[in-house]
Design an enzyme around this catalytic site. Structure first.
Site, short mmCIF file in Angstrom:
data_model
loop_
_atom_site.label_atom_id
_atom_site.label_comp_id
_atom_site.label_asym_id
_atom_site.label_seq_id
_atom_site.Cartn_x
_atom_site.Cartn_y
_atom_site.Cartn_z
N LYS A 95 -11.43 -5.41 -4.06
CA LYS A 95 -12.12 -3.95 -4.17
C LYS A 95 -11.63 -3.13 -4.89
O LYS A 95 -12.10 -2.15 -5.44
CB LYS A 95 -12.47 -3.57 -2.86
CG LYS A 95 -13.37 -4.22 -1.95
CD LYS A 95 -13.09 -3.58 -0.69
CE LYS A 95 -13.87 -4.26 0.62
NZ LYS A 95 -13.51 -3.92 1.93
N LYS A 144 -4.98 -11.47 -6.29
CA LYS A 144 -6.26 -11.71 -5.47
C LYS A 144 -7.16 -10.77 -6.13
O LYS A 144 -6.94 -9.66 -6.75
CB LYS A 144 -6.07 -11.44 -4.13
CG LYS A 144 -6.08 -10.13 -3.77
CD LYS A 144 -6.41 -10.12 -2.04
CE LYS A 144 -6.46 -8.63 -1.94
NZ LYS A 144 -7.06 -8.28 -0.52
N LYS A 186 0.95 -1.31 -0.06
CA LYS A 186 -0.18 0.05 0.05
C LYS A 186 0.67 1.10 0.12
O LYS A 186 0.39 2.25 -0.55
CB LYS A 186 -0.90 0.16 1.29
CG LYS A 186 -1.88 -0.99 1.06
CD LYS A 186 -3.46 -0.68 1.87
CE LYS A 186 -4.72 -1.63 1.61
NZ LYS A 186 -5.58 -1.75 2.64
#
Ligand code: AMP
Ligand code: TRP
Length: 329
Positions: free
Chosen positions: A199, A196, A114
């Protein structure tokens, strides 16, 4: 001995829940509510590690609660609440932060990912994110945490922190165990099946949202990246097909072997259409129920107010003990 075990889990209210969230986490939440004391949290404070527009954030947070309920979580059996409504999460997070090492946090792969993606906003919340997560879990003396595979490292850190606290100040926290589904702990992107499903993927075709229209689910699954083997087999060399088999199996309850043998000798086209139909059928009642909840915000409010009250009491019990153990006056 407490008779029922305690379960805690949560998701960040950003974007919209994906089929990966459902299969990796919420499906298990629903299963566990039968014979555990469960707390299901909307971890809104965690979402603040990324800049949020306040108006949109408010809306999305409420929408998440409706999505939890529409997934079938029973608000009477479970404590469903917002993290920010129970201030003990932040209090415990500070305390646990004081026994967590910078070196441990630097090793977290989610932080590395991130902070790599948000170079202009590598804030200290992003760094201490896993400590707040540990506080969420330990505050309720949680035994089981149903999450997807991507949370494994955070859970191991939580266990280390709990053990460290117990060694320093005396037995206080349960050391929680991770609980993942046998298959489906990592649903993959439809466009890059070695990554993966997330969202926050910028490519809308990569992700199925629980709220997607039937049309778009059909299109996305038909366009899912596969391979040229033309055989429906569950193996790592065919990650796209493997992922679709996983989705098929998770939603129907058929075993992987049963799905594979059902499609023996059939083409990818048929298999994709059938998989899309299964997803569509599965999500139809979800969407209807979601609309009903969103049209009944009074009910939503009742759920989160009751949830916060019940969680607050449990949290305060633990904090009373924690403060005493640490010698606070
Ligand atoms: P998040 O979307 O990061 O808030 O995650 C909420 C829950 O869903 C966590 O338990 C995650 O581990 C789980 N989850 C998220 N993405 C996936 C995925 N692609 N496959 C399986 N579980 C997932
Ligand atoms: N970090 C989790 C995620 O991104 C969300 C989360 C926060 C969580 N606190 C938690 C999950 C406590 C389980 C238990 O998915």
């Amino acid at each position: 001995m407490r008779e029922k075990k305690t379960v805690f889990s949560g998701a960040q209210p950003t974007g919209s829940l994906t089929l990966g969230n459902y299969i990796g986490a919420l499906q298990n939440w629903k299963e566990l509510e039968k014979d555990h004391n469960c707390l299901y949290c909307i971890v809104d404070l965690h979402s603040l590690t990324v800049r949020q527009d306040p108006k949109e954030f408010h809306k999305v947070s409420l929408s998440f609660l409706a999505q939890y309920l529409a997934s079938g979580l029973n608000p009477e059996k479970n404590i469903i609440f917002f993290q920010s409504h129970v201030p003990q999460h932040v209090e415990l997070s500070w305390i646990l932060g004081c026994i967590t090492y910078v070196g441990e946090l630097k090793r977290m792969t989610q932080f590395k990912d991130k902070s790599g993606q948000n170079r202009d906003n590598v804030n200290s919340g992003l760094f201490t994110y896993p400590v707040l997560m540990a506080a969420d879990i330990l505050l309720y003396k949680t035994d089981l945490v149903p999450v997807g595979e991507d949370q494994k490292q955070h859970l191991e850190l939580t266990r280390d922190i709990a053990t460290r606290f117990n060694n320093l100040y005396g037995e206080t926290f349960s050391v929680p165990k991770m609980y993942t589904p046998k298959i489906g702990a990592r649903i993959m992107s439809l466009q890059e099946p070695t990554k993966k499903m997330s969202k926050s993927d910028e490519n809308a075709n990569a992700t199925i949202l629980l709220m997607d229209s039937e049309d778009s689910i059909m299109k996305k699954i038909k366009r899912a990246v596969t391979d040229s083997e033309n055989i429906i087999a569950y193996r790592d060399e065919q990650p796209g097909i493997k992922n679709l088999i996983t989705i098929y199996s998770s939603l129907t309850g058929l075993s992987v072997e049963e799905v594979v043998s059902k499609y023996e000798g059939k083409g990818y086209g048929v298999f994709k259409t059938d998989t899309a139909e299964i997803v569509i059928e599965f999500l139809r009642p979800f969407k209807k129920s979601y609309e009903d909840y969103m049209n009944n915000l009074d009910f939503i409010e009742k759920v989160y107010e009751t949830g916060a009250k019940r969680a607050y009491e449990l949290a305060e019990n633990t904090m009373t003990l924690v403060r005493k153990r640490m010698g606070m006056v």
